[in-house]
Design a protein around this motif. Structure first.
Motif, PDB file in Angstrom:
ATOM      1  N   SER A 134      11.731   0.272  10.287  1.00 21.47           N
ATOM      2  CA  SER A 134      11.056   1.444  10.132  1.00 21.47           C
ATOM      3  C   SER A 134      10.474   1.931   8.838  1.00 21.47           C
ATOM      4  O   SER A 134       9.951   2.686   8.205  1.00 21.47           O
ATOM      5  CB  SER A 134      11.655   2.775  10.832  1.00 21.47           C
ATOM      6  N   GLN A 135      11.185   1.178   7.819  1.00 26.69           N
ATOM      7  CA  GLN A 135      11.021   1.340   6.533  1.00 26.69           C
ATOM      8  C   GLN A 135       9.567   0.787   5.932  1.00 26.69           C
ATOM      9  O   GLN A 135       8.978   1.147   5.100  1.00 26.69           O
ATOM     10  CB  GLN A 135      11.951   0.841   5.442  1.00 26.69           C
ATOM     11  N   PHE A 136       9.047  -0.218   6.680  1.00 25.37           N
ATOM     12  CA  PHE A 136       7.765  -0.935   6.471  1.00 25.37           C
ATOM     13  C   PHE A 136       6.615  -0.189   7.267  1.00 25.37           C
ATOM     14  O   PHE A 136       6.741   0.117   8.283  1.00 25.37           O
ATOM     15  CB  PHE A 136       7.801  -2.363   6.841  1.00 25.37           C
ATOM     16  N   ALA A 175      -4.752  -7.703   0.248  1.00 20.62           N
ATOM     17  CA  ALA A 175      -5.122  -7.541   1.393  1.00 20.62           C
ATOM     18  C   ALA A 175      -4.250  -6.819   2.343  1.00 20.62           C
ATOM     19  O   ALA A 175      -3.339  -7.370   2.731  1.00 20.62           O
ATOM     20  CB  ALA A 175      -5.832  -8.725   2.133  1.00 20.62           C
ATOM     21  N   GLU A 176      -4.369  -5.392   2.357  1.00 23.81           N
ATOM     22  CA  GLU A 176      -3.272  -4.574   3.351  1.00 23.81           C
ATOM     23  C   GLU A 176      -3.547  -4.685   4.690  1.00 23.81           C
ATOM     24  O   GLU A 176      -4.702  -4.238   5.062  1.00 23.81           O
ATOM     25  CB  GLU A 176      -2.822  -3.292   2.589  1.00 23.81           C
ATOM     26  N   ALA A 177      -2.391  -4.972   5.725  1.00 27.75           N
ATOM     27  CA  ALA A 177      -2.478  -4.537   7.077  1.00 27.75           C
ATOM     28  C   ALA A 177      -1.444  -3.570   7.187  1.00 27.75           C
ATOM     29  O   ALA A 177      -0.602  -3.958   7.249  1.00 27.75           O
ATOM     30  CB  ALA A 177      -2.396  -5.687   7.865  1.00 27.75           C
ATOM     31  N   ILE A 178      -1.929  -2.423   7.566  1.00 31.00           N
ATOM     32  CA  ILE A 178      -1.127  -1.527   7.712  1.00 31.00           C
ATOM     33  C   ILE A 178      -0.995  -0.619   9.072  1.00 31.00           C
ATOM     34  O   ILE A 178      -1.971  -0.810   9.995  1.00 31.00           O
ATOM     35  CB  ILE A 178      -1.756   0.046   6.860  1.00 31.00           C
ATOM     36  N   LEU A 179       0.185  -0.279   9.616  1.00 32.56           N
ATOM     37  CA  LEU A 179       0.287   0.271  10.947  1.00 32.56           C
ATOM     38  C   LEU A 179      -0.752   1.324  11.078  1.00 32.56           C
ATOM     39  O   LEU A 179      -0.999   2.341  10.089  1.00 32.56           O
ATOM     40  CB  LEU A 179       1.755   0.833  10.892  1.00 32.56           C
ATOM     41  N   SER A 231       3.312   5.355  -0.220  1.00 38.37           N
ATOM     42  CA  SER A 231       4.303   4.651  -0.930  1.00 38.37           C
ATOM     43  C   SER A 231       5.345   5.452  -0.884  1.00 38.37           C
ATOM     44  O   SER A 231       6.508   5.034  -1.320  1.00 38.37           O
ATOM     45  CB  SER A 231       3.665   4.277  -2.562  1.00 38.37           C
ATOM     46  N   LEU A 232       4.988   6.742  -0.988  1.00 32.74           N
ATOM     47  CA  LEU A 232       6.218   7.797  -1.080  1.00 32.74           C
ATOM     48  C   LEU A 232       6.973   7.500   0.095  1.00 32.74           C
ATOM     49  O   LEU A 232       8.180   8.000   0.122  1.00 32.74           O
ATOM     50  CB  LEU A 232       5.818   9.233  -1.126  1.00 32.74           C
ATOM     51  N   GLU A 233       6.747   6.911   1.233  1.00 34.16           N
ATOM     52  CA  GLU A 233       7.591   7.096   2.338  1.00 34.16           C
ATOM     53  C   GLU A 233       7.887   5.563   2.988  1.00 34.16           C
ATOM     54  O   GLU A 233       8.917   5.230   3.691  1.00 34.16           O
ATOM     55  CB  GLU A 233       6.469   7.742   3.366  1.00 34.16           C
ATOM     56  N   LYS A 234       7.052   4.605   2.625  1.00 38.55           N
ATOM     57  CA  LYS A 234       7.211   3.124   3.216  1.00 38.55           C
ATOM     58  C   LYS A 234       6.922   1.965   2.204  1.00 38.55           C
ATOM     59  O   LYS A 234       6.405   2.298   1.046  1.00 38.55           O
ATOM     60  CB  LYS A 234       5.946   3.053   4.287  1.00 38.55           C
TER      61      LYS A 234
END
Length: 302
Positions: free
Chosen positions: A116-118, A160-164, A192-195
């Motif tokens: 869950s950290q990601f 290239a970010e793939a984000i939930l 970035s503050l959370e994950k």
């Protein structure tokens, strides 16, 4: 992964002549478990007719919405609302993917999806000539926040970010009327503050920075969309993940672009974490404002 692994998202404005490259690269994907959401940000060219032809022949699902011109950030908000994929992957209208891009993303996401950290994973962007965009990772895999990647590990340049999609839904872009450009970094910094993100050193994205693109017009966009700009730099100046030097530089940039904003000096000052200390850096911001001003004058006179 979910029934639909990916929402591939493209915001477009008068780029009908470029969209075929994105479409062709999606047709070639070795992982076909995705949808393609296209938000047309008020195009006046033949984008709509082009997409209608794709809707008839495409083997994968395409969702298309045309809206009044409001900027990429509003298009992203709309796309996130419509998305059914587990991961939300932004592919700009002038760029394209390598044939195994989604398969590579899926491989790395499976490694961390139960943690869950990601919030997602991110791969390498390359130019058409094969050269890397920005700095290479120093290792094959790096687990950190987007902010730490830049400021702690000194790896600069776009990835290239793939984000939930669930994380994107939690962090919509703010909406300032009459401003059509919000730096995407504002949302990446909040995430970035959370994950964390799993960064990997494989190319998945081919990009081309066009002369009329957002990246080419960064200074102008920050001036003409000053509410978003001031919000970005004020939040950056307060972010404890960011080293002190860069927080101070954020304050300088805050003042640099503040002259395009109608708020009073005191209203602006209160946006900073330490208003008194922020005021000390006002002269430096004014210096860069003057530099921008005279640079623009020289460009106009040429």
């Amino acid at each position: 992964m979910n029934a639909t692994d990916f929402t591939v998202f493209t915001a477009t404005y008068n780029r009908a002549n470029k969209l075929s490259k994105v479409y062709e690269s999606l047709c070639q994907q070795t992982n076909q478990n995705f949808e393609w959401i296209i938000i047309d940000d008020g195009s006046s060219d033949n984008t709509e007719d082009f997409i209608k032809k794709l809707l008839v022949k495409s083997r994968f699902q395409i969702k298309y919405v045309k809206q009044n011109n409001g900027g990429k950030h509003r298009a992203i908000n709309k796309g996130v609302q419509m998305a059914s994929g587990e991961l939300f992957f932004i592919v700009d209208s002038d760029d394209h993917l390598l044939p195994n891009s989604l398969e590579i993303i899926s491989k790395y996401w499976k490694q961390v999806s139960s943690n869950s950290q990601f919030a997602g994973v991110a791969g390498k962007k390359i130019f058409k000539n094969g050269n890397d965009v920005g700095d290479k990772l120093k290792t094959e895999i790096l687990d950190c926040s987007i902010i730490e990647r830049r400021y702690k590990f000194n790896i600069n340049g776009d990835k290239a970010e793939a984000i939930l999609t669930s994380v994107m839904k939690k962090h919509p872009f703010p909406d300032y009327p009459n401003e059509n450009f919000c730096p995407e970094g504002l949302i990446w910094n909040r995430i970035s503050l959370e994950k964390k993100i799993r960064f990997f050193d494989e190319a998945i994205y081919v990009c081309e920075y066009l002369e009329d693109g957002l990246s080419k017009n960064s200074i102008r966009n920050r001036k003409t969309n000053s509410n978003y700009t001031l919000l970005l730099y004020s939040e950056l100046s307060k972010n404890k993940q960011v080293p002190l030097f860069f927080r101070l530089r954020a304050i300088v940039n805050f003042w640099r672009f503040s002259f395009s904003n109608g708020k009073s000096f005191n209203q602006k000052k209160m946006m900073l974490n330490n208003p008194a200390f922020g005021t000390i850096l006002f002269p430096a911001g004014f210096f860069f404002h003057l530099k921008d001003y005279f640079f623009d004058k020289v460009k106009i006179s040429q």
